[in-house]
Design a protein around this motif. Structure first.
Motif, PDB file in Angstrom:
ATOM      1  N   LEU A  58       7.020  14.769   8.144  1.00  0.00           N
ATOM      2  CA  LEU A  58       7.689  15.780   8.977  1.00  0.00           C
ATOM      3  C   LEU A  58       9.049  15.247   9.380  1.00  0.00           C
ATOM      4  O   LEU A  58       9.153  14.215  10.054  1.00  0.00           O
ATOM      5  N   VAL A  59      10.109  15.947   8.935  1.00  0.00           N
ATOM      6  CA  VAL A  59      11.476  15.627   9.355  1.00  0.00           C
ATOM      7  C   VAL A  59      11.846  16.646  10.419  1.00  0.00           C
ATOM      8  O   VAL A  59      12.075  17.820  10.124  1.00  0.00           O
ATOM      9  N   LEU A  60      11.873  16.216  11.663  1.00  0.00           N
ATOM     10  CA  LEU A  60      12.029  17.130  12.797  1.00  0.00           C
ATOM     11  C   LEU A  60      13.358  16.912  13.500  1.00  0.00           C
ATOM     12  O   LEU A  60      13.728  15.783  13.828  1.00  0.00           O
TER      13      LEU A  60
ATOM     14  N   ASN B 217       1.280   5.864  13.909  1.00  0.00           N
ATOM     15  CA  ASN B 217       1.610   4.502  13.506  1.00  0.00           C
ATOM     16  C   ASN B 217       3.097   4.247  13.751  1.00  0.00           C
ATOM     17  O   ASN B 217       3.941   4.873  13.115  1.00  0.00           O
ATOM     18  N   PRO B 218       3.450   3.330  14.650  1.00  0.00           N
ATOM     19  CA  PRO B 218       4.872   3.091  14.953  1.00  0.00           C
ATOM     20  C   PRO B 218       5.694   2.712  13.729  1.00  0.00           C
ATOM     21  O   PRO B 218       6.895   3.010  13.674  1.00  0.00           O
ATOM     22  N   SER B 219       5.052   2.092  12.749  1.00  0.00           N
ATOM     23  CA  SER B 219       5.777   1.685  11.533  1.00  0.00           C
ATOM     24  C   SER B 219       6.179   2.882  10.687  1.00  0.00           C
ATOM     25  O   SER B 219       7.058   2.770   9.818  1.00  0.00           O
ATOM     26  N   ASN B 220       5.525   4.020  10.919  1.00  0.00           N
ATOM     27  CA  ASN B 220       5.789   5.221  10.119  1.00  0.00           C
ATOM     28  C   ASN B 220       6.517   6.306  10.909  1.00  0.00           C
ATOM     29  O   ASN B 220       6.569   7.456  10.479  1.00  0.00           O
ATOM     30  N   VAL B 221       7.039   5.927  12.056  1.00  0.00           N
ATOM     31  CA  VAL B 221       7.865   6.844  12.839  1.00  0.00           C
ATOM     32  C   VAL B 221       9.293   6.311  12.829  1.00  0.00           C
ATOM     33  O   VAL B 221       9.537   5.167  13.248  1.00  0.00           O
ATOM     34  N   PHE B 222      10.219   7.121  12.332  1.00  0.00           N
ATOM     35  CA  PHE B 222      11.605   6.672  12.181  1.00  0.00           C
ATOM     36  C   PHE B 222      12.523   7.516  13.073  1.00  0.00           C
ATOM     37  O   PHE B 222      12.311   8.719  13.244  1.00  0.00           O
TER      38      PHE B 222
ATOM     39  N   ASN C  60      -2.511  17.147  17.865  1.00  0.00           N
ATOM     40  CA  ASN C  60      -3.583  18.164  17.869  1.00  0.00           C
ATOM     41  C   ASN C  60      -3.879  18.658  16.460  1.00  0.00           C
ATOM     42  O   ASN C  60      -5.006  19.079  16.171  1.00  0.00           O
ATOM     43  N   TYR C  61      -2.858  18.640  15.600  1.00  0.00           N
ATOM     44  CA  TYR C  61      -3.045  19.048  14.208  1.00  0.00           C
ATOM     45  C   TYR C  61      -3.532  17.888  13.338  1.00  0.00           C
ATOM     46  O   TYR C  61      -3.653  18.036  12.125  1.00  0.00           O
ATOM     47  N   GLY C  62      -3.765  16.745  13.938  1.00  0.00           N
ATOM     48  CA  GLY C  62      -4.263  15.595  13.191  1.00  0.00           C
ATOM     49  C   GLY C  62      -3.197  14.581  12.839  1.00  0.00           C
ATOM     50  O   GLY C  62      -3.456  13.646  12.063  1.00  0.00           O
ATOM     51  N   GLY C  63      -1.987  14.761  13.395  1.00  0.00           N
ATOM     52  CA  GLY C  63      -0.905  13.831  13.115  1.00  0.00           C
ATOM     53  C   GLY C  63      -0.315  14.033  11.732  1.00  0.00           C
ATOM     54  O   GLY C  63      -0.731  14.917  10.966  1.00  0.00           O
ATOM     55  N   VAL C  64       0.655  13.209  11.393  1.00  0.00           N
ATOM     56  CA  VAL C  64       1.257  13.205  10.053  1.00  0.00           C
ATOM     57  C   VAL C  64       1.375  11.753   9.610  1.00  0.00           C
ATOM     58  O   VAL C  64       1.312  10.827  10.423  1.00  0.00           O
TER      59      VAL C  64
ATOM     60  N   SER D 259       7.999  28.180  15.908  1.00  0.00           N
ATOM     61  CA  SER D 259       8.218  28.029  14.462  1.00  0.00           C
ATOM     62  C   SER D 259       7.824  26.638  13.977  1.00  0.00           C
ATOM     63  O   SER D 259       7.392  26.475  12.827  1.00  0.00           O
ATOM     64  N   VAL D 260       7.968  25.612  14.826  1.00  0.00           N
ATOM     65  CA  VAL D 260       7.519  24.270  14.431  1.00  0.00           C
ATOM     66  C   VAL D 260       6.005  24.268  14.212  1.00  0.00           C
ATOM     67  O   VAL D 260       5.501  23.731  13.225  1.00  0.00           O
ATOM     68  N   LYS D 261       5.270  24.879  15.131  1.00  0.00           N
ATOM     69  CA  LYS D 261       3.814  24.944  14.983  1.00  0.00           C
ATOM     70  C   LYS D 261       3.421  25.657  13.687  1.00  0.00           C
ATOM     71  O   LYS D 261       2.533  25.207  12.954  1.00  0.00           O
ATOM     72  N   SER D 262       4.083  26.787  13.410  1.00  0.00           N
ATOM     73  CA  SER D 262       3.769  27.533  12.184  1.00  0.00           C
ATOM     74  C   SER D 262       4.038  26.685  10.952  1.00  0.00           C
ATOM     75  O   SER D 262       3.252  26.687   9.989  1.00  0.00           O
ATOM     76  N   ALA D 263       5.146  25.948  10.950  1.00  0.00           N
ATOM     77  CA  ALA D 263       5.490  25.122   9.795  1.00  0.00           C
ATOM     78  C   ALA D 263       4.498  23.975   9.614  1.00  0.00           C
ATOM     79  O   ALA D 263       4.124  23.640   8.479  1.00  0.00           O
ATOM     80  N   ILE D 264       4.068  23.369  10.715  1.00  0.00           N
ATOM     81  CA  ILE D 264       3.085  22.287  10.617  1.00  0.00           C
ATOM     82  C   ILE D 264       1.767  22.815  10.057  1.00  0.00           C
ATOM     83  O   ILE D 264       1.101  22.143   9.250  1.00  0.00           O
TER      84      ILE D 264
END
Length: 462
Positions: free
Chosen positions: A360-362, A412-417, A385-389, A341-346
């Motif tokens: 993406l809030v995972l 980008n580490p600055s954009n991963v929380f 694989n989907y090109g990141g977010v 379901s995560v893949k489908s949502a992405i």
């Protein structure tokens, strides 16, 4: 349920009436003695003695038991039925009651999409038939009797969702429902905590072949690699497939994202149909194909099934889009969370973002057992694989593994929380959200602290 008389039940379960009138009517079956009502049938399945105080003030009921000492506690209006084995008697009753119906019964299973597919089938059929079915995505085994007895004299078709948490679950549900049509939407990696391995989970889903009658019809996803692992050699019924690849019986082509839904061409038996399905995602194409196929087996012409699905309203918190806080766009997919379901949502996020910044809030992917760490790290690779977010917000320690893997692969580490409570999540979203952003909430809200629901509701305006 259909009204029965004690005499009918006696024959079905090979019981002996030692007290009461065999003409007494039975209107319901109760699983717990405290819920005993007038005209209830109760099977005493516990090894513990019945507490006589629970019978005080109650009348016109039937107790099936192995314990002949109970007779002294019954009032004159009630019945006592003795059997050699209460559990076997209960199962014999289930077989008997299901056998009272010679109607189509559709059983739907799969890792993802089974609830939506089931609701699509009901939506197509309900204009022509009185349809009974499982409620929402509530498919636990403890609900089987309730759903079976929901079939009554007015029921013309039943549609039941059949979930798998452990091997053997579909065999149990199959004994209750005895589907004449079985649908397997897909088989991904899920419920590994109960099934242990993907191979065992695949076999557990394959139990659908065992519970279908020899003249039943199996409807399967022809594109699914795990479904292809199921051996169909021993199945004597009919098999129909749906998918996008050329070999499928119900085949979709020219799949496109349209305004508020999916467009595609459906090919079946040298005929072609134009289809629109409300709701985004290729997964909804598959869901609709299987629903149209099941309805066609019942006798609903394909073009009618297609037309009826045009006004199908998707399930709440199943990849639904909304206007969002601060002008953002929100995708709410917070009903459940597993790798498929995560893949489908992405995929949906990528196809409708149209240049907007993607967030993406995972949260934790559920019921993965000892594969939890592996699957969360693997999801980091999948995202890339989907090109990141543009932004990834990992909620909790499990999703943090995905975030860490994503950084290793180039996010980008600055954009991963990394957040561990709803207040942190809300604070980060308030700091980054704007009208140039699309936010996908992807976690299982039902498994999380209720405070997370408030965050989703704040951002999901309409």
């Amino acid at each position: 349920m259909k009204v029965l008389r004690v005499s009918e039940v006696l024959t079905a379960i090979n019981g002996h009436l030692t007290h009461g009138d065999n003409n007494l009517e039975i209107h319901n079956v109760c699983r717990q003695l405290r819920n005993l009502k007038d005209h209830s049938l109760y099977f005493h399945l516990s090894k513990k003695l019945i507490d006589p105080s629970l019978l005080i003030g109650k009348s016109h009921y039937v107790i099936v038991t192995e314990d002949n000492r109970m007779e002294r506690y019954l009032d004159s209006s009630s019945c006592l039925v003795l059997v050699e084995n209460s559990k076997n008697a209960f199962l014999d009753f289930i077989d008997y009651y299901r056998g009272l119906f010679t109607i189509p019964v559709i059983g739907v299973t799969g890792t993802c999409g089974k609830t939506t597919t089931k609701e699509m089938i009901k939506h197509i059929l309900k204009k022509d038939y009185r349809v009974h079915g499982t409620y929402s995505s509530q498919n636990g085994l403890h609900l089987n009797l309730q759903y079976l007895l929901g079939m009554d004299k007015n029921t013309e078709i039943a549609v039941f969702e059949m979930g798998v948490a452990y091997p053997g679950n579909i065999r149990i549900s199959g004994r209750y429902f005895k589907p004449t049509i079985g649908v397997i939407t897909n088989i991904g990696e899920a419920h590994l905590e109960g099934c242990g391995t993907l191979e065992k989970y695949v076999k557990a889903k394959g139990e659908m072949l065992e519970v279908l009658s020899n003249n039943g019809t199996l409807v399967i996803n022809g594109d699914d690699e795990n479904i292809k692992k199921l051996s169909l050699e021993s199945f004597k019924g009919k098999v129909l497939s749906f998918g996008i690849n050329d070999h499928s019986d119900f085949r979709a082509s020219n799949v496109k994202y349209g305004a508020h839904g999916m467009q595609y061409r459906l090919h079946f038996s040298n005929e072609m149909y134009e289809v629109f399905i409300p709701g985004y995602g290729e997964h909804n194409v598959y869901n609709s194909l299987s629903a149209i196929a099941a309805a066609q087996i019942i006798g609903i012409p394909i073009e009618i099934g297609i037309n009826r699905l045009r006004d199908f309203k998707g399930m709440e918190r199943h990849v639904k889009t909304y206007n969002g806080f601060n002008g953002s766009t929100i995708i709410d997919d917070t009903w459940s969370c597993n790798p498929s379901s995560v893949k489908s949502a992405i995929e949906v996020l990528k196809n409708i973002s149209k240049g907007k910044k993607e967030v993406l809030v995972l949260g934790k992917m559920q019921r993965l057992g000892n594969r939890l760490k592996e699957q969360h790290e693997k999801m980091g690779q999948t995202i890339m694989n989907y090109g990141g977010v543009d932004y990834l917000i990992a909620v909790g320690s499990s999703a943090a593994l995905t975030g860490e893997r994503g950084i290793t692969l180039g996010l980008n580490p600055s954009n991963v929380f990394f957040v561990n409570d709803a207040n942190e999540l809300e604070s980060i979203l308030d700091g980054i959200s704007n009208e140039d952003m699309i936010i996908l909430f992807k976690f299982s809200l039902g498994k999380m602290d209720p405070s997370y629901r408030k965050v989703v509701e704040k951002y999901r305006l309409s």
